[in-house]
Design an enzyme around this catalytic site. Sequence first.
Site, PDB file in Angstrom:
ATOM      1  N   THR A   1       0.857  -1.189   0.000  1.00  0.00           N
ATOM      2  CA  THR A   1       0.000   0.000   0.000  1.00  0.00           C
ATOM      3  C   THR A   1       0.893   1.239   0.000  1.00  0.00           C
ATOM      4  OG1 THR A   1      -0.122   0.349   2.399  1.00  0.00           O
ATOM      5  CG2 THR A   1      -1.603  -1.319   1.454  1.00  0.00           C
ATOM      6  N   CYS A   2       0.280   2.402   0.109  1.00  0.00           N
ATOM      7  CA  CYS A   2       1.080   3.634   0.101  1.00  0.00           C
ATOM      8  C   CYS A   2       1.923   3.756   1.361  1.00  0.00           C
ATOM      9  CB  CYS A   2       0.182   4.857  -0.053  1.00  0.00           C
ATOM     10  SG  CYS A   2      -1.024   5.064   1.269  1.00  0.00           S
TER      11      CYS A   2
ATOM     12  N   SER B   1      -1.928   2.099  11.178  1.00  0.00           N
ATOM     13  CA  SER B   1      -1.994   3.034  10.056  1.00  0.00           C
ATOM     14  C   SER B   1      -1.453   4.398  10.451  1.00  0.00           C
ATOM     15  CB  SER B   1      -3.440   3.180   9.577  1.00  0.00           C
ATOM     16  OG  SER B   1      -3.938   1.964   9.087  1.00  0.00           O
TER      17      SER B   1
ATOM     18  N   GLN C   1      -7.919  -3.155   1.593  1.00  0.00           N
ATOM     19  CA  GLN C   1      -6.683  -3.635   0.960  1.00  0.00           C
ATOM     20  C   GLN C   1      -6.336  -5.046   1.428  1.00  0.00           C
ATOM     21  OE1 GLN C   1      -4.537  -0.197   2.288  1.00  0.00           O
ATOM     22  NE2 GLN C   1      -4.578   0.791   0.278  1.00  0.00           N
TER      23      GLN C   1
ATOM     24  N   ALA D   1      -8.894   9.474 -10.366  1.00  0.00           N
ATOM     25  CA  ALA D   1     -10.244   9.346  -9.812  1.00  0.00           C
ATOM     26  C   ALA D   1     -10.483   7.947  -9.266  1.00  0.00           C
ATOM     27  CB  ALA D   1     -11.293   9.688 -10.877  1.00  0.00           C
ATOM     28  N   GLY D   2      -9.410   7.313  -8.770  1.00  0.00           N
ATOM     29  CA  GLY D   2      -9.553   6.009  -8.128  1.00  0.00           C
ATOM     30  C   GLY D   2     -10.130   6.169  -6.733  1.00  0.00           C
TER      31      GLY D   2
ATOM     32  N   MET E   1      -8.710   6.633  -3.743  1.00  0.00           N
ATOM     33  CA  MET E   1      -8.168   7.736  -2.941  1.00  0.00           C
ATOM     34  C   MET E   1      -8.524   9.087  -3.552  1.00  0.00           C
ATOM     35  SD  MET E   1      -4.516   6.145  -1.687  1.00  0.00           S
ATOM     36  CE  MET E   1      -4.278   7.343  -0.407  1.00  0.00           C
TER      37      MET E   1
END
Length: 543
Positions: free
Chosen positions: A140-141, A200, A211, A283-284, A286
């Site tokens: 993930t990010c 997180s 996720q 435009a996903g 997030m």
Amino acid sequence: MAAASGFAASFSWEKLESPLLWTTSSTKAFSSQIRISYKSSADRRRGSLNPRCEVPSDVLVQDSKIDSRSLSVSALEQLKISAIDRYTKEKSSIVVIGLSFHTAPIEVREKLAIPEAEWPQAIGELCGLNHIEEAAVLSTCNRMEIYAVVLSQHRGVKEVTEWMAKTSGIPVSELCQHRFLLYNKDATQHLFEVSAGLDSLVLGEGQILAQVKQVVKVGQGVVGFGRNISGLFKHAITVGKRVRTETNIAAGAVSVSSAAVELALMKLPEASYATARMLVIGAGKMGKLVIKHLVSKGCTKIVVVNRTEERVAAIREELKDAEIIYKPLTDMLTCAAEADVVFTSTASENPLFLKEHVEALPLVGPEIGGLRLFIDISVPRNIGSCVSNLEVARVCNVDDLKEVIAANKEDRFRKAMEAQSIIAEESKQFEAWRDSLETVPTIKKLRAYAERIRLAELERCLSKMGDDISKKTRKAVDDLSRGIVNKLLHGPMQHLRCDGSDNSRTLSEALENMQALNRMFSLETEISVLEQKIRAKMEQTQK
């Protein structure tokens, strides 16, 4: 010399040709007389599958029957000799090897980021390593973590770390400075905390649970996403749902996207909140959340750059109170020239904005502070690191969101303590389930053993009854034999279970029962399971 005589008398080379006759005790007796050496130091580091067996001369003298032909042991048997103690004494471990925003800066994490489409390939490559049985990727990010079931902790971690280094181009020595390692119960608890949103950047954020669910969805049907890892991630999803339902930790919780909007407002002059021109690229999931939070803060006009208009149209339909304007990706720089704040959240593996792009953009007005603001919540980053050096721009990435989170920390800490009690309870249940898998091979072998006897006796009985018996009678006899076997097996099967269904039975009791049944019925479960693991690994290395 006496020891050698005892060994020669109690051990025969024929045992090597019959896997079912090979026992742990005979292995120890044999290995005590044989020295295992490797062709080179490189072979030793790799855990070579072809070690040389050197038999002391006194053993050869004591048993003249052992000739050179006897020493031509198959590769599988040689591997048993060198590795059987390690694999039988050390139960397969669950490990997590990872980097997160806690341990590694974004410059390191982005090099290790693995796109979702490549997770199955990564699982296949990891399970092709000598000591990895199962694997999963969570990228993930804020983190990139490899979960694996390993035959040997030390060797498994070494192989995964080397794979990560090869994949990312980061030297092993540098990776080791940033990675974290957790084993078994600690690894389980970590994933449960991740799924619950306790690990997180934004405590309680909900996107991480989605996720974790995606890991299971992508892993279905992938060879290597096996029973242990699949069970771990499915249990983590249960934990994440329970924590959010029972502790209310997500109430008022901000996500990475909402924190990005908060950060943007912190950097802008208060008087410009209503007039600042907003651009969202991507435009996903997030990007959509960024748009929602901008609208909730009073923003009435947002330009959205995306590859296609479909997603933007859906967002426009949902948020009718704001003017949402779609622009294609080819207009990105033109739109950036007309924006004061640029949010980026795309899956692009290469930067969308470089130094020369931003330098060419017109300056923003003094009412905005004279600096164009870039908020980059993508990993890998969408804004090149060189842009940060420009005097006309201010760049913030996901690591800069920490200052937004600090204010809410005390209240969330109280909720996190409530969540930990749920995690402790669920961790205990998962460990009980995993421990119960230890007895599964014995259960299967005992059932197969009983079924072989049942079928043989059934056939004998039916043959005595003649060929003219009816189908109804044949079925009745079959059902009778099956019922007798099931009732006889019920007690032993119950005493092999330690999955939490019977709180009075401990794992040690179940394992003692397993060993007793192995001895009584000559099931040899441990060794047969070991052989299957070794054979599978040998077949992989020979391909």
